[in-house]
Design an enzyme around this catalytic site. Structure first.
Site, short mmCIF file in Angstrom:
data_model
loop_
_atom_site.label_atom_id
_atom_site.label_comp_id
_atom_site.label_asym_id
_atom_site.label_seq_id
_atom_site.Cartn_x
_atom_site.Cartn_y
_atom_site.Cartn_z
N HIS A 1 -12.37 -8.52 5.33
CA HIS A 1 -11.31 -8.95 6.25
C HIS A 1 -11.44 -10.42 6.64
O HIS A 1 -10.95 -10.82 7.71
CB HIS A 1 -11.28 -8.09 7.52
CG HIS A 1 -10.59 -6.76 7.34
ND1 HIS A 1 -9.23 -6.64 7.29
CD2 HIS A 1 -11.10 -5.52 7.17
CE1 HIS A 1 -8.92 -5.35 7.11
NE2 HIS A 1 -10.04 -4.66 7.03
N ASP B 1 -10.93 -12.88 4.04
CA ASP B 1 -10.25 -13.70 3.02
C ASP B 1 -8.98 -14.32 3.60
O ASP B 1 -8.57 -15.39 3.18
CB ASP B 1 -9.96 -12.90 1.76
CG ASP B 1 -9.14 -11.64 1.97
OD1 ASP B 1 -9.08 -11.15 3.11
OD2 ASP B 1 -8.56 -11.15 0.99
N SER C 1 -6.87 -1.32 -7.00
CA SER C 1 -6.11 -0.96 -8.20
C SER C 1 -4.79 -1.73 -8.25
O SER C 1 -4.30 -2.05 -9.34
CB SER C 1 -5.85 0.55 -8.23
OG SER C 1 -5.19 0.97 -7.05
N ASP D 1 -8.78 -10.02 -3.77
CA ASP D 1 -8.65 -8.94 -4.74
C ASP D 1 -8.18 -9.46 -6.09
O ASP D 1 -8.76 -9.15 -7.14
CB ASP D 1 -7.65 -7.88 -4.23
CG ASP D 1 -8.15 -7.19 -2.97
OD1 ASP D 1 -9.32 -7.40 -2.60
OD2 ASP D 1 -7.37 -6.45 -2.37
#
Length: 389
Positions: free
Chosen positions: A37, A39, A129, A173
């Site tokens: 938390h 980034d 994903s 991500d």
């Protein structure tokens, strides 16, 4: 497992379209060793790509119409690239529509194509994903149509696609999915996108994910709320200390001095962010020294912060970490990802994995009536073209 995935994806493409795919792309999920938390708070993160992937197969079809098939979902959609691109009720398609919209906005020309994909990345487990889906899809189109988009820009466009879908994610991500290297973690400066690799030699410890197998509905709304609270926090800091423009320039003392002018929630979020940014720096130092025990200690501290200050844990995740903390063979454990469910990431001394998996699974089921999912992971390469097709 990935060899089977690649073979099955290629075969499905052949059976569906009667041709061999022109391009096959492998796009990994990611773990984050530490730096959760932050980034979106101008901090540093320490992610890595893993050996769980989405496999895509592509070909041009010499039309304006594109057909995209999600093998695992037994679902597909078609899109005419000349038409306006809009959000739909079918969520998985929106990530790909978002990528196509980004290409359109930036003036890239893409003709009709066929695409199928299948995955070994567990959905909803905090392994990103969605980033693998966006970035692998964009990487494939980049290769198929020779768009010459740089890897860092693929990550940024993937992030923009996810923003368009409605998830206000940071860059971590997508960046780690695209830029990962085998047996390396990436320290990413989320403000400048400067990055450096650090060796990820965990020596006598295995990297194991325990998936709580829950996903509480608070996730999306709470994520966006935390971002707003952090924005409020840094605004208060800057207003009182004009020389400070980012949490990375803050000390804990700065936040403590402003406790009375922040709401309780904003104070706790801000304090967590400052502490976590520092933990990433300490974690890199520990990895460089091969001091995995110190890394594990930092992971436990991160979980405590995520649970009590950032308040994104849940009973299931806390139970897993609290149980493992009592195990001498477990040197680090914390929730990973957005929170409110998903996985914990754990460092377990080799030789003790099976015992701990068995004991924790039984206790977890006894406590919550939920089956614990378990993933052994290794750190792998980022998004790449599969050469043997």
């Amino acid at each position: 497992m990935n060899a089977i995935l690649i073979k099955n994806t290629s075969r499905f493409f052949q059976e569906t379209f009667g041709t061999t795919a022109e391009k096959t792309v492998l796009s990994p999920g990611r773990i984050n060793i530490i730096g959760e938390h932050i980034d979106y708070n101008d901090g540093y993160v320490l992610p890595a790509a893993i050996d769980k992937i989405i496999c895509f197969a592509f070909e041009k079809n010499n039309s304006n119409q594109s057909r995209i098939i999600a093998i695992d979902l037994n679902d597909e959609f078609e899109i005419n690239l000349a038409d306006p691109i809009e959000l739909t009720d079918n969520m998985w398609t929106n990530y790909l529509r978002g990528v196509l919209k980004q290409l359109k906005l930036k003036g890239f020309k893409v003709e009709g194509f066929n695409c199928v994909f299948s995955s070994t990345i567990p959905v909803g487990s905090g392994l990103s994903s969605s980033a693998a889906l966006e970035c692998g899809f964009l990487f494939g189109l980049n290769e198929l149509f020779n768009l010459n988009i740089k890897p860092v820009d693929i990550a940024l466009m993937g992030q923009s696609a996810e923003h368009w879908v409605g998830i206000n994610c940071g860059i971590m991500d997508q960046f780690s999915s695209v830029m990962g290297l085998e047996n390396k973690v990436i320290k990413i400066d989320c403000r400048t996108l400067e990055y450096e690799y650090h060796n990820a030699d965990f020596n006598d410890y295995s990297l194991i994910l325990f998936d709580s197998n829950v996903k509480h509905t608070l996730m999306t709304s709470a994520y966006n709320e935390r971002r707003e609270q952090c924005e409020e926090g840094i605004a208060i800091v800057t207003n009182n200390f004009p020389e400070i423009t980012s949490f990375r320039n803050c000390t804990e003392q700065h936040i403590i001095e402003l406790k009375d002018v922040m709401s309780a929630a904003v104070y706790k979020r801000s304090l967590y962010v400052v502490k976590e940014i520092n933990r990433v720096i300490l974690a890199c130092d520990a990895l460089d020294k091969g001091d995995i025990e110190t890394l594990g200690k930092l992971m436990f501290e991160t979980h405590e912060g995520l649970s009590t200050d950032y308040e994104v844990s849940c009973a299931e995740l806390d139970m897993i970490v609290d149980t493992l903390k009592k195990e001498e063979a477990v040197i680090g454990s914390r929730l990973m990802g957005g929170g409110f469910g998903g996985c914990t990431i754990n460092l377990i001394k080799k030789g003790h994995e099976d015992r701990i998996k068995k004991q924790l699974s039984a206790l977890y089921f006894e406590t919550f009536g939920i089956e614990l999912k378990i993933y052994d992971v290794k750190i792998g390469n980022g998004t790449s073209l599969y050469k043997n097709n």
